[in-house]
Design a protein around this motif. Structure first.
Motif, mmCIF file in Angstrom:
data_model
loop_
_atom_site.group_PDB
_atom_site.id
_atom_site.type_symbol
_atom_site.label_atom_id
_atom_site.label_comp_id
_atom_site.label_asym_id
_atom_site.label_seq_id
_atom_site.Cartn_x
_atom_site.Cartn_y
_atom_site.Cartn_z
ATOM 1 N N ILE A 180 13.031 36.301 29.763
ATOM 2 C CA ILE A 180 11.646 35.984 30.102
ATOM 3 C C ILE A 180 11.518 34.592 30.716
ATOM 4 N N GLY A 181 12.420 33.691 30.364
ATOM 5 C CA GLY A 181 12.371 32.343 30.921
ATOM 6 C C GLY A 181 12.723 32.288 32.396
ATOM 7 N N LYS A 182 13.359 33.354 32.900
ATOM 8 C CA LYS A 182 13.762 33.395 34.309
ATOM 9 C C LYS A 182 12.796 34.203 35.178
ATOM 10 N N LEU A 183 11.657 34.601 34.618
ATOM 11 C CA LEU A 183 10.704 35.420 35.373
ATOM 12 C C LEU A 183 10.281 34.807 36.712
ATOM 13 N N PRO A 184 10.071 33.479 36.798
ATOM 14 C CA PRO A 184 9.641 32.919 38.089
ATOM 15 C C PRO A 184 10.629 33.155 39.225
ATOM 16 N N TYR A 185 11.870 33.517 38.899
ATOM 17 C CA TYR A 185 12.899 33.692 39.923
ATOM 18 C C TYR A 185 13.245 35.164 40.146
ATOM 19 N N ILE A 186 12.508 36.053 39.469
ATOM 20 C CA ILE A 186 12.747 37.493 39.599
ATOM 21 C C ILE A 186 11.561 38.117 40.335
ATOM 22 N N PRO A 187 11.805 38.980 41.325
ATOM 23 C CA PRO A 187 10.686 39.592 42.059
ATOM 24 C C PRO A 187 9.777 40.403 41.138
ATOM 25 N N ARG A 188 8.488 40.279 41.366
ATOM 26 C CA ARG A 188 7.515 41.061 40.598
ATOM 27 C C ARG A 188 6.907 42.148 41.477
ATOM 28 N N VAL A 189 6.769 43.331 40.908
ATOM 29 C CA VAL A 189 5.987 44.392 41.541
ATOM 30 C C VAL A 189 4.581 44.248 40.975
ATOM 31 N N SER A 190 3.678 43.770 41.802
ATOM 32 C CA SER A 190 2.333 43.432 41.336
ATOM 33 C C SER A 190 1.373 44.586 41.559
ATOM 34 N N HIS A 191 0.584 44.864 40.530
ATOM 35 C CA HIS A 191 -0.435 45.912 40.630
ATOM 36 C C HIS A 191 -1.764 45.257 40.955
ATOM 37 N N THR A 192 -2.322 45.544 42.115
ATOM 38 C CA THR A 192 -3.593 44.953 42.530
ATOM 39 C C THR A 192 -4.728 45.905 42.225
ATOM 40 N N ALA A 209 4.130 29.575 40.665
ATOM 41 C CA ALA A 209 3.559 30.903 40.898
ATOM 42 C C ALA A 209 4.638 31.972 40.756
ATOM 43 N N PRO A 210 4.265 33.197 40.389
ATOM 44 C CA PRO A 210 5.254 34.275 40.299
ATOM 45 C C PRO A 210 5.813 34.627 41.675
ATOM 46 N N LEU A 211 7.017 35.155 41.685
ATOM 47 C CA LEU A 211 7.668 35.576 42.926
ATOM 48 C C LEU A 211 7.297 37.038 43.184
ATOM 49 N N VAL A 212 6.188 37.250 43.883
ATOM 50 C CA VAL A 212 5.707 38.614 44.138
ATOM 51 C C VAL A 212 6.495 39.214 45.295
ATOM 52 N N GLY A 213 7.272 40.244 44.992
ATOM 53 C CA GLY A 213 8.069 40.889 46.022
ATOM 54 C C GLY A 213 7.387 42.087 46.638
ATOM 55 N N MET A 214 6.400 42.642 45.906
ATOM 56 C CA MET A 214 5.724 43.846 46.387
ATOM 57 C C MET A 214 4.375 43.970 45.695
ATOM 58 N N GLU A 215 3.372 44.443 46.425
ATOM 59 C CA GLU A 215 2.061 44.726 45.852
ATOM 60 C C GLU A 215 1.725 46.193 46.070
ATOM 61 N N VAL A 216 1.261 46.857 45.010
ATOM 62 C CA VAL A 216 0.836 48.253 45.108
ATOM 63 C C VAL A 216 -0.526 48.381 44.439
ATOM 64 N N ASP A 217 -1.276 49.423 44.804
ATOM 65 C CA ASP A 217 -2.617 49.591 44.237
ATOM 66 C C ASP A 217 -2.699 50.761 43.266
ATOM 67 N N ASP A 218 -1.535 51.195 42.768
ATOM 68 C CA ASP A 218 -1.501 52.323 41.833
ATOM 69 C C ASP A 218 -0.413 52.055 40.798
ATOM 70 N N ILE A 219 -0.745 52.171 39.523
ATOM 71 C CA ILE A 219 0.212 51.818 38.472
ATOM 72 C C ILE A 219 1.396 52.777 38.432
ATOM 73 N N ASP A 220 1.175 54.061 38.691
ATOM 74 C CA ASP A 220 2.304 54.994 38.709
ATOM 75 C C ASP A 220 3.302 54.622 39.806
ATOM 76 N N THR A 221 2.795 54.228 40.974
ATOM 77 C CA THR A 221 3.676 53.767 42.050
ATOM 78 C C THR A 221 4.392 52.494 41.629
ATOM 79 N N CYS A 222 3.668 51.629 40.954
ATOM 80 C CA CYS A 222 4.245 50.387 40.437
ATOM 81 C C CYS A 222 5.435 50.694 39.525
ATOM 82 N N LYS A 223 5.268 51.642 38.626
ATOM 83 C CA LYS A 223 6.340 52.020 37.704
ATOM 84 C C LYS A 223 7.538 52.602 38.456
#
Length: 292
Positions: free
Chosen positions: A174-186, A216-230
């Protein structure tokens, strides 16, 4: 005042804008303004004061809004009571349900409720929390199931609580989260007035992040659906942060629950909201069924 006049007053008070209230009521702004002036003339009292684009209700106006809310509620109760008195007419309940709860939790609840109350006709309207809350405020639904905090002033009960969790395909530090890409749900965009008194899932995640990290988080991708996010997380696109209500038994993720600095779990509430109802109402049947 008639039913429409009361509905107009309540909508203007909730939206804090003649333009937005007119849009919600499907009338023109001039027609809405004219109706308010008619009410003021009829009662010989000023209801609304304007300050540029801002509107403010006078003390008399606030009283009329409170009175109108009660009368509208009594009217809805009367309609349902009369409907239920008819021997050849089935009872009805119209439920507004937030998207995630409808997708992951609702089906078995409605199935069991219908088995216990086959005489009650169930109608569902699905949408975002702000959309469902708006349906309840305008009395287009009898009861609403929403998520997070909101500005509802009527009856409310907690339907469920669950934690918010980090999900990943592989174990992560969890301490390395800022350096790991996040799949963000918008979230779907809604009006500012709809969100003015609500704390969204995005807000809860952002507050947790700012409490733990200075970047700030390293957002690698944004999706608008949680199932797609998963699905993206399953494909190793990165980690994501979602409420546990969206996790199924067969989801194979590594999870870390979010907590505050003090170790308290960060919780997302699901609320059951409704107006005061008659004891013979179908809403009471639904609440009793949920054991709330």
């Amino acid at each position: 005042m008639d039913y429409k006049s009361m509905e107009y007053l309540v909508s203007i008070h909730e939206e804090k804008s003649l333009t937005k209230a007119a849009k919600k009521l499907f009338v023109s702004q001039p027609a809405l303004s004219y109706r308010i002036s008619q009410i003021e003339e009829e009662l010989d009292v000023q209801i609304i004061k304007t300050d540029g684009r801002m509107i403010h209700f006078t003390e008399e106006g606030e009283y009329l809004v409170d009175w109108s809310k009660k009368e509208l509620n009594h009217f809805q109760n009367m309609k349902e009571f009369i409907s239920n008195m008819k021997g050849n007419s089935s009872k009805k309940i119209h439920i507004g349900v937030v998207n995630n709860f409808a997708r992951y939790k609702l089906s078995p609840i409605i199935e069991e409720f219908k088995n216990l109350h086959p005489d009650i006709e169930v109608k569902l309207s699905i949408g975002s929390s702000s959309e469902v809350l708006s349906l309840l405020k305008t009395r287009k639904v009898n009861v609403a199931i929403t998520r997070g905090l909101n500005d509802w002033n009527g009856e409310r009960k907690i339907l469920s609580q669950e934690r918010i969790s980090i999900i990943s395909k592989e174990p992560i530090d969890i301490g390395k989260l800022p350096y790991i890409p996040r799949v963000s749900h918008t979230l779907k965009k809604v009006s500012k007035s709809s969100l003015s008194n609500q704390i969204s899932l995005t807000d809860q995640i952002k507050n947790w992040w700012n409490e733990n990290f200075d970047v700030a988080p390293l957002v690698g991708m944004e999706v608008d659906d949680i199932d797609t996010c998963k699905e993206m997380v399953k494909c190793s696109a990165g980690y994501s942060i979602i409420p546990r209500i969206c996790l199924r038994d067969d989801d194979k993720f590594f999870t870390i629950d979010l907590t505050t600095k003090d170790g308290e779990p960060i919780i997302r509430n699901t609320w059951l909201l409704y107006n005061n109802v008659d004891e013979k109402s179908s809403v009471i049947n639904f609440i009793d069924f949920l054991n709330l």
